[in-house]
Design a protein around this motif. Structure first.
Motif, PDB file in Angstrom:
ATOM      1  N   MET A   1      31.074  25.619  80.295  1.00 14.05           N
ATOM      2  CA  MET A   1      30.353  25.192  79.091  1.00 14.05           C
ATOM      3  C   MET A   1      29.589  23.888  79.331  1.00 14.05           C
ATOM      4  SD  MET A   1      29.419  25.764  76.055  1.00 14.05           S
ATOM      5  CE  MET A   1      30.456  27.117  75.513  1.00 14.05           C
ATOM      6  N   LYS A   2      30.198  22.999  80.132  1.00 13.04           N
ATOM      7  CA  LYS A   2      29.528  21.726  80.388  1.00 13.04           C
ATOM      8  C   LYS A   2      28.152  21.934  81.009  1.00 13.04           C
ATOM      9  CE  LYS A   2      30.139  19.338  84.097  1.00 13.04           C
ATOM     10  NZ  LYS A   2      30.700  18.540  85.201  1.00 13.04           N
ATOM     11  N   GLU A   3      28.078  22.810  82.021  1.00 14.81           N
ATOM     12  CA  GLU A   3      26.802  23.029  82.708  1.00 14.81           C
ATOM     13  C   GLU A   3      25.776  23.679  81.785  1.00 14.81           C
ATOM     14  OE1 GLU A   3      29.734  23.838  83.921  1.00 14.81           O
ATOM     15  OE2 GLU A   3      29.974  22.665  85.767  1.00 14.81           O
ATOM     16  N   ALA A   4      26.203  24.645  80.957  1.00  7.81           N
ATOM     17  CA  ALA A   4      25.276  25.309  80.030  1.00  7.81           C
ATOM     18  C   ALA A   4      24.743  24.310  79.010  1.00  7.81           C
ATOM     19  CB  ALA A   4      25.989  26.461  79.326  1.00  7.81           C
ATOM     20  N   TYR A   5      25.615  23.469  78.495  1.00  6.26           N
ATOM     21  CA  TYR A   5      25.187  22.455  77.521  1.00  6.26           C
ATOM     22  C   TYR A   5      24.256  21.447  78.188  1.00  6.26           C
ATOM     23  CZ  TYR A   5      25.499  19.080  73.710  1.00  6.26           C
ATOM     24  OH  TYR A   5      25.195  18.227  72.678  1.00  6.26           O
ATOM     25  N   TRP A   6      24.568  21.097  79.421  1.00  2.24           N
ATOM     26  CA  TRP A   6      23.696  20.193  80.189  1.00  2.24           C
ATOM     27  C   TRP A   6      22.306  20.795  80.355  1.00  2.24           C
ATOM     28  CZ3 TRP A   6      22.158  21.849  85.230  1.00  2.24           C
ATOM     29  CH2 TRP A   6      21.321  20.952  85.903  1.00  2.24           C
ATOM     30  N   LEU A   7      22.248  22.052  80.808  1.00  2.53           N
ATOM     31  CA  LEU A   7      20.964  22.706  81.051  1.00  2.53           C
ATOM     32  C   LEU A   7      20.132  22.805  79.779  1.00  2.53           C
ATOM     33  CD1 LEU A   7      19.117  24.137  83.069  1.00  2.53           C
ATOM     34  CD2 LEU A   7      20.341  26.262  82.580  1.00  2.53           C
ATOM     35  N   SER A   8      20.797  22.974  78.652  1.00  2.00           N
ATOM     36  CA  SER A   8      20.109  23.092  77.367  1.00  2.00           C
ATOM     37  C   SER A   8      19.538  21.769  76.880  1.00  2.00           C
ATOM     38  CB  SER A   8      21.085  23.644  76.322  1.00  2.00           C
ATOM     39  OG  SER A   8      20.451  23.829  75.081  1.00  2.00           O
ATOM     40  N   ASN A   9      19.997  20.651  77.471  1.00  3.98           N
ATOM     41  CA  ASN A   9      19.625  19.343  76.930  1.00  3.98           C
ATOM     42  C   ASN A   9      18.894  18.425  77.896  1.00  3.98           C
ATOM     43  OD1 ASN A   9      20.939  18.813  74.049  1.00  3.98           O
ATOM     44  ND2 ASN A   9      22.333  20.133  75.197  1.00  3.98           N
ATOM     45  N   ILE A  10      18.422  18.941  79.013  1.00  5.24           N
ATOM     46  CA  ILE A  10      17.699  18.083  79.962  1.00  5.24           C
ATOM     47  C   ILE A  10      16.342  17.705  79.363  1.00  5.24           C
ATOM     48  CG2 ILE A  10      16.734  17.878  82.277  1.00  5.24           C
ATOM     49  CD1 ILE A  10      18.649  20.121  83.138  1.00  5.24           C
ATOM     50  N   PRO A  11      16.066  16.429  79.169  1.00  6.16           N
ATOM     51  CA  PRO A  11      14.781  16.008  78.588  1.00  6.16           C
ATOM     52  C   PRO A  11      13.602  16.506  79.424  1.00  6.16           C
ATOM     53  CG  PRO A  11      16.334  14.182  78.627  1.00  6.16           C
ATOM     54  CD  PRO A  11      16.949  15.274  79.444  1.00  6.16           C
TER      55      PRO A  11
ATOM     56  N   GLY B   1      25.699  26.773  86.117  1.00  6.13           N
ATOM     57  CA  GLY B   1      26.552  26.124  87.107  1.00  6.13           C
ATOM     58  C   GLY B   1      25.867  26.002  88.452  1.00  6.13           C
ATOM     59  N   GLU B   2      25.113  27.053  88.832  1.00  6.10           N
ATOM     60  CA  GLU B   2      24.395  27.026  90.107  1.00  6.10           C
ATOM     61  C   GLU B   2      23.182  26.100  90.043  1.00  6.10           C
ATOM     62  OE1 GLU B   2      25.410  28.386  93.009  1.00  6.10           O
ATOM     63  OE2 GLU B   2      27.223  28.792  91.824  1.00  6.10           O
ATOM     64  N   VAL B   3      22.532  26.040  88.853  1.00  2.53           N
ATOM     65  CA  VAL B   3      21.402  25.112  88.687  1.00  2.53           C
ATOM     66  C   VAL B   3      21.897  23.679  88.875  1.00  2.53           C
ATOM     67  CG1 VAL B   3      19.677  24.200  87.088  1.00  2.53           C
ATOM     68  CG2 VAL B   3      20.143  26.651  87.133  1.00  2.53           C
ATOM     69  N   TYR B   4      23.073  23.396  88.331  1.00  5.67           N
ATOM     70  CA  TYR B   4      23.654  22.044  88.401  1.00  5.67           C
ATOM     71  C   TYR B   4      23.864  21.615  89.857  1.00  5.67           C
ATOM     72  CZ  TYR B   4      26.492  18.065  86.887  1.00  5.67           C
ATOM     73  OH  TYR B   4      26.978  16.793  86.642  1.00  5.67           O
ATOM     74  N   LYS B   5      24.127  22.567  90.745  1.00  5.34           N
ATOM     75  CA  LYS B   5      24.423  22.253  92.149  1.00  5.34           C
ATOM     76  C   LYS B   5      23.172  22.096  93.017  1.00  5.34           C
ATOM     77  CE  LYS B   5      28.687  25.002  91.998  1.00  5.34           C
ATOM     78  NZ  LYS B   5      29.326  26.255  92.531  1.00  5.34           N
ATOM     79  N   LEU B   6      22.002  22.459  92.489  1.00  2.00           N
ATOM     80  CA  LEU B   6      20.789  22.434  93.299  1.00  2.00           C
ATOM     81  C   LEU B   6      20.500  21.034  93.844  1.00  2.00           C
ATOM     82  CD1 LEU B   6      18.373  24.677  91.202  1.00  2.00           C
ATOM     83  CD2 LEU B   6      19.435  25.274  93.392  1.00  2.00           C
ATOM     84  N   THR B   7      20.140  20.965  95.096  1.00  2.00           N
ATOM     85  CA  THR B   7      19.758  19.693  95.711  1.00  2.00           C
ATOM     86  C   THR B   7      18.274  19.443  95.462  1.00  2.00           C
ATOM     87  OG1 THR B   7      19.151  20.726  97.808  1.00  2.00           O
ATOM     88  CG2 THR B   7      21.470  20.069  97.520  1.00  2.00           C
ATOM     89  N   ARG B   8      17.849  18.224  95.733  1.00  2.00           N
ATOM     90  CA  ARG B   8      16.426  17.896  95.585  1.00  2.00           C
ATOM     91  C   ARG B   8      15.584  18.820  96.464  1.00  2.00           C
ATOM     92  NH1 ARG B   8      12.322  14.148  94.647  1.00  2.00           N
ATOM     93  NH2 ARG B   8      13.622  12.995  93.196  1.00  2.00           N
ATOM     94  N   CYS B   9      16.009  19.066  97.658  1.00  2.00           N
ATOM     95  CA  CYS B   9      15.257  19.922  98.581  1.00  2.00           C
ATOM     96  C   CYS B   9      15.107  21.337  98.020  1.00  2.00           C
ATOM     97  CB  CYS B   9      15.964  19.968  99.933  1.00  2.00           C
ATOM     98  SG  CYS B   9      15.098  20.937 101.182  1.00  2.00           S
ATOM     99  N   GLN B  10      16.167  21.852  97.435  1.00  2.00           N
ATOM    100  CA  GLN B  10      16.125  23.196  96.842  1.00  2.00           C
ATOM    101  C   GLN B  10      15.229  23.213  95.606  1.00  2.00           C
ATOM    102  OE1 GLN B  10      20.418  23.532  96.466  1.00  2.00           O
ATOM    103  NE2 GLN B  10      20.448  25.241  97.931  1.00  2.00           N
TER     104      GLN B  10
ATOM    105  N   SER C   1      19.731  13.317  84.541  1.00  3.17           N
ATOM    106  CA  SER C   1      20.588  13.890  83.495  1.00  3.17           C
ATOM    107  C   SER C   1      22.017  14.142  83.976  1.00  3.17           C
ATOM    108  CB  SER C   1      19.986  15.200  82.981  1.00  3.17           C
ATOM    109  OG  SER C   1      20.030  16.201  83.988  1.00  3.17           O
ATOM    110  N   ARG C   2      22.206  14.250  85.274  1.00  5.34           N
ATOM    111  CA  ARG C   2      23.550  14.542  85.806  1.00  5.34           C
ATOM    112  C   ARG C   2      24.517  13.369  85.635  1.00  5.34           C
ATOM    113  NH1 ARG C   2      20.827  17.338  90.965  1.00  5.34           N
ATOM    114  NH2 ARG C   2      20.927  19.523  90.321  1.00  5.34           N
ATOM    115  N   SER C   3      23.992  12.207  85.326  1.00  2.27           N
ATOM    116  CA  SER C   3      24.854  11.030  85.164  1.00  2.27           C
ATOM    117  C   SER C   3      25.512  10.956  83.786  1.00  2.27           C
ATOM    118  CB  SER C   3      24.041   9.750  85.401  1.00  2.27           C
ATOM    119  OG  SER C   3      23.020   9.628  84.408  1.00  2.27           O
ATOM    120  N   VAL C   4      25.070  11.832  82.849  1.00  2.00           N
ATOM    121  CA  VAL C   4      25.620  11.837  81.485  1.00  2.00           C
ATOM    122  C   VAL C   4      26.949  12.585  81.453  1.00  2.00           C
ATOM    123  CG1 VAL C   4      25.205  12.610  79.109  1.00  2.00           C
ATOM    124  CG2 VAL C   4      23.303  11.717  80.494  1.00  2.00           C
ATOM    125  N   ASP C   5      27.885  12.119  80.631  1.00  2.00           N
ATOM    126  CA  ASP C   5      29.162  12.809  80.447  1.00  2.00           C
ATOM    127  C   ASP C   5      28.954  13.946  79.440  1.00  2.00           C
ATOM    128  OD1 ASP C   5      31.721  13.693  79.959  1.00  2.00           O
ATOM    129  OD2 ASP C   5      32.596  11.699  79.725  1.00  2.00           O
TER     130      ASP C   5
END
Length: 362
Positions: free
Chosen positions: A1-11, A29-38, A56-60
């Motif tokens: 749920m954390k990753e889905a909520y994160w993806l929904s709220n990226i400015p 979840g896989e989007v959250y793991k993507l590196t800059r290169c990817q 956005s990954r720095s937000v709790d």
């Protein structure tokens, strides 16, 4: 749920870019793991978007999600099996929905009632009657909680004992317009408040045309009561047609700007609403309206002046001054007759000093 909520709220990341990320990876979840290169290899994603994702990954997000849940807000994404099927394949489909109350029941028919904010008393009365009739027939009512026609449709559905849902152009924790606070609270109890925008997102002009596609998507058909030629209601009708939904319109008076949009829809092939029983059957509801025997007896027992007043009334609200002119009765006598008719349940004071019939007729 954390990753889905994160993806929904990226400015700065909208539906199209979000969906592209999901097509590339398969899940939040896989989007959250993507590196800059990817991320740099995904078409359509530039430095600005990459920077927004990394920041956005720095937000709790777990804590942020817990806060909205504590406020009575639910969150659901396309990765949840409960996500409404009706929203999945529309153009620019939303990744997630926030809601208070509940979601529309997927196993029941749903119909949208939309129209002008600055509507006529007739339009308001018609929307309310349609909403009430649909609710009594077991049909859910969808709209946008705007002033005028939208609100009247919601109020009618509630008075008919049915479920009604508002799709907002802001966050679900924002009651817009603020004057609809009582309606907003009632709808949470009888249906739900829905939005694709995060909680606390303020209303912005550009968000309302976007929410119109969701009003039509949640619905099996769209009813336009009053609308000018250029209006949000016609955008909703266009969205409905694009989504393969039926569109109906309430015919209006010639030369009335509020009727130009609905009359144009009818000219283009929209269904004409002229008989409520026929409409309910076409929409797949169960017709339950019956003329009360008590009400019929009440009509037979009317004295002459009461009968005259009653015959002057219809679905369109009429003012005391209009009724005085039509009946020839003075104010005191007319007021007395209207009080008696209201007590018998034959007439309603629709709003102060304006009256309509209460016998189910148009």
């Amino acid at each position: 749920m954390k990753e889905a909520y994160w993806l929904s709220n990226i400015p700065g990341i909208g539906n199209r870019l979000r969906n592209r990320l999901l097509e590339y990876t398969g899940s939040a979840g896989e989007v959250y793991k993507l590196t800059r290169c990817q991320l740099e290899k995904i078409p359509g994603i530039g430095e600005k978007e990459i920077a927004a994702i990394e920041k956005s990954r720095s937000v709790d997000w777990e804590r942020a999600y817990e806060r909205i849940m504590a406020g009575g807000v639910h969150f659901i994404s396309t990765e949840d099996k409960e996500f409404p099927d009706k929203l999945k394949n529309i153009p620019d489909a939303p990744y997630s929905i926030y809601y208070k109350g509940k979601l529309p029941d997927a196993d029941r028919r749903s119909v949208a009632i939309v129209g002008a904010r600055m509507c006529s008393p007739y339009g308001q009365a018609a929307a309310r009657k349609i909403g009430e009739t649909l609710a009594k027939a077991g049909i859910q009512v969808i709209s946008g909680m705007a002033k005028g026609i939208d609100s009247a449709g919601h109020v009618g559905a509630i008075s008919g004992g049915g479920a009604t849902f508002a799709v907002l152009g802001c966050g679900v924790e924002v009651c817009y317009p603020a004057s609809n606070r009582s309606l907003y609270e009632q709808m949470i109890q009888t249906g739900g408040i829905l939005s694709e925008y995060p909680p606390r997102r303020e209303a912005r002009a550009g968000q309302f045309p976007m929410r119109n596609r969701l009003i039509s998507a949640f619905s099996d058909a769209v009813i336009v009561v009053e609308a000018k030629v250029r209006s949000g209601s016609l955008i909703t009708a266009d969205c409905a047609l694009e989504q393969g939904k039926d569109v109906y319109a309430v015919p209006g008076r010639l030369f009335d700007p509020l009727s130009e949009g609905t009359n144009a829809l009818i000219a283009q092939g929209a269904g004409i609403i002229s008989d409520m029983e026929e409409l309910v059957r076409e929409l797949g509801g169960t017709w339950k309206e019956k003329t009360s025997g008590v009400k019929e007896n009440n009509q037979l027992l009317l004295e002459k002046d009461e009968s005259m007043v009653y015959s002057c009334l219809s679905l369109q609200p009429k003012s005391m001054s209009e009724l005085m002119e039509q009946t020839g009765l003075d104010a005191a006598v007319l007021a007395d007759k209207l009080i008696n008719l209201c007590k018998r349940g034959l007439v309603k004071e629709y709003f102060k000093n304006y009256y309509i019939r209460n016998d189910g007729s148009a």
